[in-house]
Design a protein around this motif. Structure first.
Motif, mmCIF file in Angstrom:
data_model
loop_
_atom_site.group_PDB
_atom_site.id
_atom_site.type_symbol
_atom_site.label_atom_id
_atom_site.label_comp_id
_atom_site.label_asym_id
_atom_site.label_seq_id
_atom_site.Cartn_x
_atom_site.Cartn_y
_atom_site.Cartn_z
ATOM 1 N N PHE A 1 0.838 -1.202 0.000
ATOM 2 C CA PHE A 1 0.000 0.000 0.000
ATOM 3 C C PHE A 1 0.867 1.243 0.000
ATOM 4 C CE2 PHE A 1 -2.281 3.401 2.225
ATOM 5 C CZ PHE A 1 -3.487 3.417 1.549
ATOM 6 N N ILE B 1 -3.981 11.627 0.809
ATOM 7 C CA ILE B 1 -5.251 12.194 0.358
ATOM 8 C C ILE B 1 -5.800 13.193 1.387
ATOM 9 C CG2 ILE B 1 -7.702 11.533 0.150
ATOM 10 C CD1 ILE B 1 -6.990 9.480 -1.813
ATOM 11 N N LEU C 1 -11.167 20.473 2.361
ATOM 12 C CA LEU C 1 -10.974 20.442 3.814
ATOM 13 C C LEU C 1 -9.629 19.804 4.153
ATOM 14 C CD1 LEU C 1 -14.507 19.450 5.214
ATOM 15 C CD2 LEU C 1 -13.588 21.722 4.746
ATOM 16 N N LYS D 1 1.214 11.969 12.589
ATOM 17 C CA LYS D 1 1.215 10.513 12.426
ATOM 18 C C LYS D 1 0.869 10.166 10.983
ATOM 19 C CE LYS D 1 -1.621 9.433 16.125
ATOM 20 N NZ LYS D 1 -2.333 8.445 16.973
ATOM 21 N N ALA E 1 -4.626 7.388 9.217
ATOM 22 C CA ALA E 1 -5.233 6.219 9.856
ATOM 23 C C ALA E 1 -5.368 5.054 8.867
ATOM 24 C CB ALA E 1 -6.600 6.598 10.426
ATOM 25 N N ILE E 2 -5.682 5.383 7.631
ATOM 26 C CA ILE E 2 -5.834 4.335 6.607
ATOM 27 C C ILE E 2 -4.483 3.697 6.306
ATOM 28 C CG2 ILE E 2 -6.327 4.050 4.129
ATOM 29 C CD1 ILE E 2 -8.746 6.002 4.682
ATOM 30 N N ARG F 1 -2.065 3.493 8.343
ATOM 31 C CA ARG F 1 -1.679 2.695 9.521
ATOM 32 C C ARG F 1 -2.334 1.312 9.485
ATOM 33 N NH1 ARG F 1 -2.790 7.480 12.534
ATOM 34 N NH2 ARG F 1 -4.375 6.493 13.828
ATOM 35 N N ALA G 1 -1.301 -4.628 8.373
ATOM 36 C CA ALA G 1 -1.468 -5.863 7.597
ATOM 37 C C ALA G 1 -0.157 -6.245 6.917
ATOM 38 C CB ALA G 1 -2.579 -5.677 6.556
ATOM 39 N N GLU H 1 -6.869 3.075 -1.692
ATOM 40 C CA GLU H 1 -6.766 4.246 -0.808
ATOM 41 C C GLU H 1 -7.981 5.159 -0.985
ATOM 42 O OE1 GLU H 1 -3.617 6.921 -1.832
ATOM 43 O OE2 GLU H 1 -3.520 7.827 0.160
ATOM 44 N N TRP H 2 -8.323 5.427 -2.236
ATOM 45 C CA TRP H 2 -9.456 6.300 -2.510
ATOM 46 C C TRP H 2 -10.744 5.708 -1.950
ATOM 47 C CZ3 TRP H 2 -9.047 8.487 -8.179
ATOM 48 C CH2 TRP H 2 -7.737 8.941 -8.384
ATOM 49 N N LEU I 1 -11.220 3.561 0.453
ATOM 50 C CA LEU I 1 -11.291 3.582 1.920
ATOM 51 C C LEU I 1 -11.625 4.983 2.420
ATOM 52 C CD1 LEU I 1 -8.313 1.196 2.745
ATOM 53 C CD2 LEU I 1 -10.722 0.792 3.315
ATOM 54 N N HIS I 2 -10.999 6.000 1.827
ATOM 55 C CA HIS I 2 -11.325 7.374 2.222
ATOM 56 C C HIS I 2 -12.803 7.678 1.947
ATOM 57 C CE1 HIS I 2 -7.622 9.394 3.592
ATOM 58 N NE2 HIS I 2 -6.981 8.530 2.829
ATOM 59 N N VAL J 1 -14.992 6.161 4.630
ATOM 60 C CA VAL J 1 -14.935 6.925 5.884
ATOM 61 C C VAL J 1 -15.872 8.126 5.788
ATOM 62 C CG1 VAL J 1 -13.464 8.389 7.334
ATOM 63 C CG2 VAL J 1 -12.640 6.139 6.582
ATOM 64 N N VAL K 1 -11.985 -3.386 6.476
ATOM 65 C CA VAL K 1 -11.022 -2.892 5.487
ATOM 66 C C VAL K 1 -10.812 -3.974 4.417
ATOM 67 C CG1 VAL K 1 -8.640 -2.110 5.163
ATOM 68 C CG2 VAL K 1 -9.939 -1.341 7.159
ATOM 69 N N ALA L 1 -5.452 -9.417 9.376
ATOM 70 C CA ALA L 1 -5.190 -8.068 9.895
ATOM 71 C C ALA L 1 -6.154 -7.061 9.271
ATOM 72 C CB ALA L 1 -3.745 -7.664 9.621
ATOM 73 N N LEU L 2 -6.441 -7.200 8.005
ATOM 74 C CA LEU L 2 -7.353 -6.258 7.343
ATOM 75 C C LEU L 2 -8.799 -6.493 7.783
ATOM 76 C CD1 LEU L 2 -5.991 -6.140 3.684
ATOM 77 C CD2 LEU L 2 -5.601 -4.518 5.532
ATOM 78 N N SER M 1 -10.038 -4.685 11.141
ATOM 79 C CA SER M 1 -10.240 -3.243 11.167
ATOM 80 C C SER M 1 -11.472 -2.901 10.310
ATOM 81 C CB SER M 1 -8.967 -2.588 10.594
ATOM 82 O OG SER M 1 -9.019 -1.197 10.731
ATOM 83 N N LEU N 1 -11.641 3.118 11.339
ATOM 84 C CA LEU N 1 -10.878 4.134 10.596
ATOM 85 C C LEU N 1 -11.433 5.524 10.884
ATOM 86 C CD1 LEU N 1 -10.339 2.532 7.051
ATOM 87 C CD2 LEU N 1 -8.792 2.503 9.017
ATOM 88 N N ASP O 1 -10.373 6.665 14.237
ATOM 89 C CA ASP O 1 -8.953 7.032 14.245
ATOM 90 C C ASP O 1 -8.726 8.377 13.538
ATOM 91 O OD1 ASP O 1 -8.474 4.710 15.596
ATOM 92 O OD2 ASP O 1 -7.612 3.629 13.894
ATOM 93 N N VAL O 2 -9.458 8.609 12.461
ATOM 94 C CA VAL O 2 -9.334 9.889 11.743
ATOM 95 C C VAL O 2 -9.717 11.033 12.686
ATOM 96 C CG1 VAL O 2 -10.421 11.301 9.931
ATOM 97 C CG2 VAL O 2 -9.580 8.991 9.395
ATOM 98 N N ASP P 1 -7.028 11.443 15.417
ATOM 99 C CA ASP P 1 -5.830 12.096 14.878
ATOM 100 C C ASP P 1 -6.042 13.603 14.786
ATOM 101 O OD1 ASP P 1 -4.704 9.629 14.605
ATOM 102 O OD2 ASP P 1 -4.745 9.576 12.412
ATOM 103 N N GLY Q 1 -17.194 18.983 9.783
ATOM 104 C CA GLY Q 1 -16.736 19.795 8.647
ATOM 105 C C GLY Q 1 -17.187 19.210 7.322
#
Lengths: 169, 169
Positions: A88, A93, A99, A108, A111-112, A114, A119, B8-9, B11-12, B15, B74, B126-127, B130, B135, B138-139, B142, B150
Motif C-alpha cells: 500500500f 489524500i 478540507l 502521524k 489512519a488508513i 496505519r 497488515a 486508498e481512494w 477507503l477514504h 470513511v 477494510v 489483519a485487514l 479493522s 478508521l 482514528d481519523v 488524529d 466539517g
C-alpha cells in the motif's frame, strides 16, 4: 495484489541449493525447474545482490547459498526478488481537497495507511517465520522421502560431499 | 507487491460515507478528495458490485453505505477494489522438469505455496480486524475533533439528520 512470478522460482532454487553440496550452474537450475534460463538469471542476480546466493566461478562453478538454509527466511527471498516495497502506498489524500489537513498537522501517518501497514507487518512476520530449511523439510515430508538424493543424483554431485556446503550449524 | 491505488481512494470514500446522513454524489466524493472523478467512479462501481455501497437515484441522489460502518471491514473494501486474488500464484513447478512429481502425488499444495498462503491469511486477518468505523474513529482522534462535522458542512447536509443513514446499531 500480485507478487513477481520470480518469487516462486527463486524459492524453489533456494530449496535445491540447500540440499546440494556443490555449486549449481544457473542453466542447471533452469533445466531442473523447466523455467526460462533468461528470466531465472534475473532472480539469481537479485538474490546475489541481496547476499543470499553467490556465484562461484570456474569449471565446477555455479550458485551456492551464502549461509545456512535455516538462516535464510522466505521473507529474505521475497524481498530480494520482489523488492520489499509495501503493498500500500499512501498518497496523503487527507492533505488534499477543500478540507485538506495542513501538512504540519499530519504528525502521524494517516489512519488508513496505519491499518494497511499493520497488515503488511503481519504478512512480513509470517514470511519471516519460515526459512528455506523449513521449506526443504516440508518438501521432503510431502514426498515421503529425501527428495534431495534424487536432485544430487541428477546433478551428478560426487560422493564424499555428505553435507550441504553451508550446513555449518 | 502492489495494491491498486484505488484502494486508498475507496477507503477514504467509505470513511466519508460513514459520517454523513445523506447520499453523496460521486462527483462530490471526487472533489472532496481531489481525485479523478473517472477513476473514482470505477472504485465506487467495484464497491457497489461487492454490495458495500449503493447508488441512490434522483436529484438528491448519490452513494450510501449499504450497512453500518462497523460491519464493513477494510478487507471488504480491499477485496472489492483489488479483486481479492492471493498475492502468490503457484504454477506447480514441482510437476515440471526431469524429476517432476507426478500430478497424482501432489495431494497437498506445494510447501512453498503453503508458506505463501499462510502469509496471505495473516495479511487478510489483519485487514479483517479493522472496520470503516475504526478508521473513522482514528481519523477523528488524529484530528482531535469530529472531522465529519466539517464534511457535513461542506456537503451542505440539512439539519435534522443527526445520525448516519446506516448507524442502525
Amino acid at each position: 495484489m500480485k507478487l513477481s512470478g520470480g518469487v516462486e522460482w527463486a524459492l524453489h532454487c533456494c530449496v535445491v541449493l540447500s540440499g546440494v553440496t556443490v555449486p549449481v550452474p544457473a542453466a542447471k537450475l533452469a533445466e531442473f525447474h523447466d523455467v526460462s534460463p533468461t528470466y531465472l538469471a534475473k532472480q539469481l542476480q537479485s538474490m546475489s545482490r541481496a547476499g543470499l546466493v553467490r556465484s562461484v566461478q570456474g569449471q565446477a562453478g555455479g550458485y551456492v547459498l551464502t549461509r545456512s538454509a535455516d538462516s535464510i527466511t522466505v521473507l529474505d527471498v521475497v524481498d530480494a526478488v520482489d523488492g520489499g516495497e509495501p503493498a500500500f502506498h499512501c498518497t496523503e489524500i487527507r492533505q488534499r481537497g477543500p478540507l485538506a489537513t495542513p501538512v504540519e498537522k499530519c504528525v502521524k501517518p494517516c489512519a488508513i495507511a496505519r491499518a494497511m501497514a499493520a497488515a503488511d507487518r503481519a504478512w512480513r512476520e509470517a514470511l519471516r517465520a519460515s526459512t528455506i530449511a523449513d521449506l526443504a523439510r516440508d518438501v521432503n515430508e510431502d514426498a515421503g522421502r529425501d527428495v534431495m538424493i534424487g536432485v544430487r543424483g541428477w546433478l551428478g554431485v560426487p560422493a564424499g560431499h555428505p553435507l550441504p556446503l553451508h550446513a555449518t550449524r
